[in-house]
Write a protein that holds these residues in place. Structure first.
Motif, mmCIF file in Angstrom:
data_model
loop_
_atom_site.group_PDB
_atom_site.id
_atom_site.type_symbol
_atom_site.label_atom_id
_atom_site.label_comp_id
_atom_site.label_asym_id
_atom_site.label_seq_id
_atom_site.Cartn_x
_atom_site.Cartn_y
_atom_site.Cartn_z
ATOM 1 N N LEU A 276 0.849 -1.189 0.000
ATOM 2 C CA LEU A 276 0.000 0.000 0.000
ATOM 3 C C LEU A 276 0.886 1.240 0.000
ATOM 4 O O LEU A 276 1.821 1.345 0.788
ATOM 5 N N ASP A 277 0.606 2.175 -0.889
ATOM 6 C CA ASP A 277 1.435 3.384 -1.019
ATOM 7 C C ASP A 277 0.583 4.611 -0.702
ATOM 8 O O ASP A 277 -0.624 4.518 -0.520
ATOM 9 N N GLY A 278 1.251 5.751 -0.644
ATOM 10 C CA GLY A 278 0.511 7.000 -0.427
ATOM 11 C C GLY A 278 -0.040 7.134 0.974
ATOM 12 O O GLY A 278 -1.019 7.841 1.199
ATOM 13 N N ILE A 279 0.582 6.464 1.936
ATOM 14 C CA ILE A 279 0.095 6.566 3.316
ATOM 15 C C ILE A 279 0.710 7.782 3.999
ATOM 16 O O ILE A 279 0.014 8.604 4.574
ATOM 17 N N SER A 280 2.025 7.879 3.925
ATOM 18 C CA SER A 280 2.725 8.902 4.698
ATOM 19 C C SER A 280 3.158 10.065 3.827
ATOM 20 O O SER A 280 4.052 9.945 2.998
ATOM 21 N N ASN A 281 2.500 11.196 4.021
ATOM 22 C CA ASN A 281 2.923 12.436 3.398
ATOM 23 C C ASN A 281 2.851 13.517 4.465
ATOM 24 O O ASN A 281 1.949 13.483 5.302
ATOM 25 N N PRO A 282 3.770 14.472 4.417
ATOM 26 C CA PRO A 282 3.628 15.583 5.360
ATOM 27 C C PRO A 282 2.425 16.452 4.964
ATOM 28 O O PRO A 282 1.994 16.416 3.819
ATOM 29 N N LYS B 59 2.427 -5.544 3.260
ATOM 30 C CA LYS B 59 1.694 -5.184 2.042
ATOM 31 C C LYS B 59 0.417 -4.408 2.338
ATOM 32 O O LYS B 59 0.009 -3.534 1.576
ATOM 33 N N SER B 60 -0.231 -4.699 3.463
ATOM 34 C CA SER B 60 -1.466 -3.982 3.818
ATOM 35 C C SER B 60 -1.220 -2.519 4.142
ATOM 36 O O SER B 60 -2.149 -1.732 4.210
ATOM 37 N N ALA C 49 3.141 12.025 -4.923
ATOM 38 C CA ALA C 49 1.853 11.887 -5.606
ATOM 39 C C ALA C 49 1.990 10.962 -6.810
ATOM 40 O O ALA C 49 1.349 11.152 -7.835
ATOM 41 N N GLY C 50 2.825 9.936 -6.680
ATOM 42 C CA GLY C 50 3.066 9.023 -7.801
ATOM 43 C C GLY C 50 1.943 8.010 -7.974
ATOM 44 O O GLY C 50 1.153 7.782 -7.056
ATOM 45 N N THR C 51 1.882 7.412 -9.138
ATOM 46 C CA THR C 51 0.873 6.370 -9.416
ATOM 47 C C THR C 51 1.520 5.262 -10.247
ATOM 48 O O THR C 51 2.471 5.503 -10.986
ATOM 49 N N PRO C 52 0.987 4.028 -10.140
ATOM 50 C CA PRO C 52 1.574 2.922 -10.897
ATOM 51 C C PRO C 52 1.243 3.010 -12.392
ATOM 52 O O PRO C 52 0.148 3.433 -12.752
ATOM 53 N N TYR C 53 2.196 2.613 -13.221
ATOM 54 C CA TYR C 53 1.913 2.500 -14.657
ATOM 55 C C TYR C 53 2.176 1.064 -15.095
ATOM 56 O O TYR C 53 2.916 0.340 -14.445
ATOM 57 N N GLY C 54 1.561 0.690 -16.197
ATOM 58 C CA GLY C 54 1.812 -0.633 -16.782
ATOM 59 C C GLY C 54 0.831 -1.671 -16.280
ATOM 60 O O GLY C 54 0.163 -1.484 -15.260
#
Ligand code: HEM
Length: 445
Positions: A169-175, A263-264, A334-339
């Motif tokens: 899981l991504d995008g959890i920790s941002n200031p 992963k969660s 603010a990235g996102t997966p591609y492919g």
């Protein structure tokens, strides 16, 4: 730093992210500055999506969100010649490639050199709509520009939504920044000027006035070798102190120790022995940790989280809590997966056949403090985090250089791992994402 932020004037991706299923990156070159500016003047005033629009009721929102950022080459092409006060931005990412540890033979040819003048970021829930928005730009801009490179990213399907391609899981920790909503437990709150130019806390005081509320956008196309990663974690599966893990479980534990999260999304600092999806997905819980525990020696204890783990390398919360680091090095991702998803043929051959990875986007007011410190001074540095008395090695996910990492074993922190490079940089560019008034009054002027 309690600045009142004009949310109608700040590009939305910077503080909020597009939060859409699809994001299309349109990298372009400007052929005719005069013609480009005349289109930009009207287009920017009506179509560039602000934070306010991103936060408004869905019924009040356009079908797609559009943001726009320029490289130094693009600013120069448009005649914006003020020194914006960031030498890394001015030189461009290609000239930074070897310092970052990139092998430029892996770079997309579009990113080699300084041919890219800018990028439109188009976010919507359908590829057909992002494509329509690009077609609309092509109609309006005609010969004034050339699209040099396109990249489509998308949220992964079903249960993998929000997870990057390795499965975490991504995008959890941002200031977050002072004055912009409430912080979640454990979330860093930084001065607005750490992200937005010319705001309170911006370490650079000599920028042109039009830079106010803009932010530097670091873009990187990071290819991920997913079947190879899966194979490597299985081949190097670790044991817990009880010695009762299956190979599969040992591979899962190894992966979690490489990232610092299961992963969660559950942080291993809070749940070192097993994944816990309730902890992973609850925003009130999943970011509330700082590696500090009563009775544990911060210089030697890696029982919960290795010093080299990706999230610990890129945000050494214990050092900051101890006052050994300031909050200057925070940046908003603010990235996102591609492919596409991994196919059965790729899994069974342990070999990547189709390009997939992360369209990495990160915002900060000083590239050398944000992205560049995280990648170069921290991830690529075998001795960071400092103040430790164990060998650390590189960030096993993104570190570049001699990829030796320690601390992955739960039972022997000094065991060294030679970690295959699973993340391969295909290059990118440094951009500046100006305020909407700066786009209209300075860039299009
Ligand atoms: C956090 C994956 C590249 C900086 C994370 C997390 C994951 C992840 C799964 C945990 C989720 C979260 O805390 O939001 C990846 C993958 C990458 C990649 C798969 C490459 C394909 C990068 C790069 C940088 C970076 C290039 C910067 C140089 C960070 C930061 C955090 C983070 C700052 C938050 C750490 C924290 O606050 O605890 N990444 N990442 N990542 N990553 Fe990455």
């Amino acid at each position: 730093g309690n600045d009142t932020l004009p949310l109608v004037n700040i590009q939305g991706d910077i503080l909020v992210g597009m939060k859409k299923q699809k994001e299309l990156f349109v990298f372009f070159h400007i052929n005719n500055a005069t013609a480009f500016k005349s289109v930009l003047k009207t287009y920017a005033a009506t179509n560039i999506t602000s934070i306010s629009t991103l936060l408004s009721a869905p019924s009040a929102q356009p079908l797609a969100f559009v943001n726009l950022a320029f490289s130094q080459a693009g600013m120069t092409a448009l005649g914006v010649t003020d020194d914006i006060g960031d030498s890394v931005f001015t030189a461009g990412q290609f000239s930074d490639a070897s310092a970052l540890g990139d092998d430029t033979s892996n770079w997309e040819s579009a990113f080699q050199g300084t041919n890219i003048d800018g990028v439109f970021l188009i976010g919507s829930d359908e590829d057909t709509i992002t494509a329509q928005y690009q077609a609309d730009l092509e109609t309006k801009l005609g010969d004034a520009w050339t699209v040099v490179y396109n990249l489509t990213s998308s949220v992964r399907p079903d249960d993998e939504a929000g997870h990057e391609h390795f499965g975490y899981l991504d995008g959890i920790s941002n200031p977050t920044i002072t004055g912009f909503g409430d912080a979640l437990p454990g979330q860093s709150v930084v001065d607005p000027g750490i992200i937005l130019a010319n705001r309170t806390g911006d370490p650079v005081s000599s920028r042109p006035s039009w830079a106010l509320d803009g932010s530097f956008l670091v873009f990187r196309k990071l290819k991920q070798l997913v079947p190879e990663f899966n194979k490597w974690t299985l081949d190097n599966a670790i044991q817990n102190s009880a010695g009762n893990l299956t190979t599969e479980e040992g591979a899962t534990l190894l992966g979690a120790r490489m990232f610092g999260r299961w992963k969660s999304g559950a942080p291993i600092d809070l749940s070192p022995d097993a994944d816990n999806s309730t902890l992973g997905t609850d925003p009130e819980l999943n970011n509330n940790f700082n590696y500090i525990h009563t009775g544990s020696d911060l210089t030697t204890d890696e029982s919960r989280c290795p010093f080299s783990a990706h999230v610990r390398k890129t945000n050494p919360r214990d050092l900051e809590a101890q006052g050994l680091l300031t909050d200057l090095n925070h940046a908003i991702r603010a990235g996102t997966p591609y492919g596409p998803e991994v196919t059965d043929a790729e899994s069974s051959s342990n070999t990547t056949q189709t390009d997939r990875g992360l369209a990495f986007v990160e915002y900060q007011s000083v590239i050398s403090n944000g992205f560049r410190t995280q990648q170069l001074i921290w991830a690529n540095n075998a001795n960071f985090p400092f103040n430790k008395s164990e060998s650390i090695g590189l960030d096993p996910v993104i570190g570049q250089g001699t990829r030796i990492t320690y601390g992955l074993s739960e039972t022997n922190y000094s065991e060294s791992y030679s970690v295959t490079q699973f993340v391969v940089s295909n290059g990118g560019e440094y951009f500046f994402s100006p305020s909407i008034t700066a786009l209209v009054e300075t860039f299009a002027a």
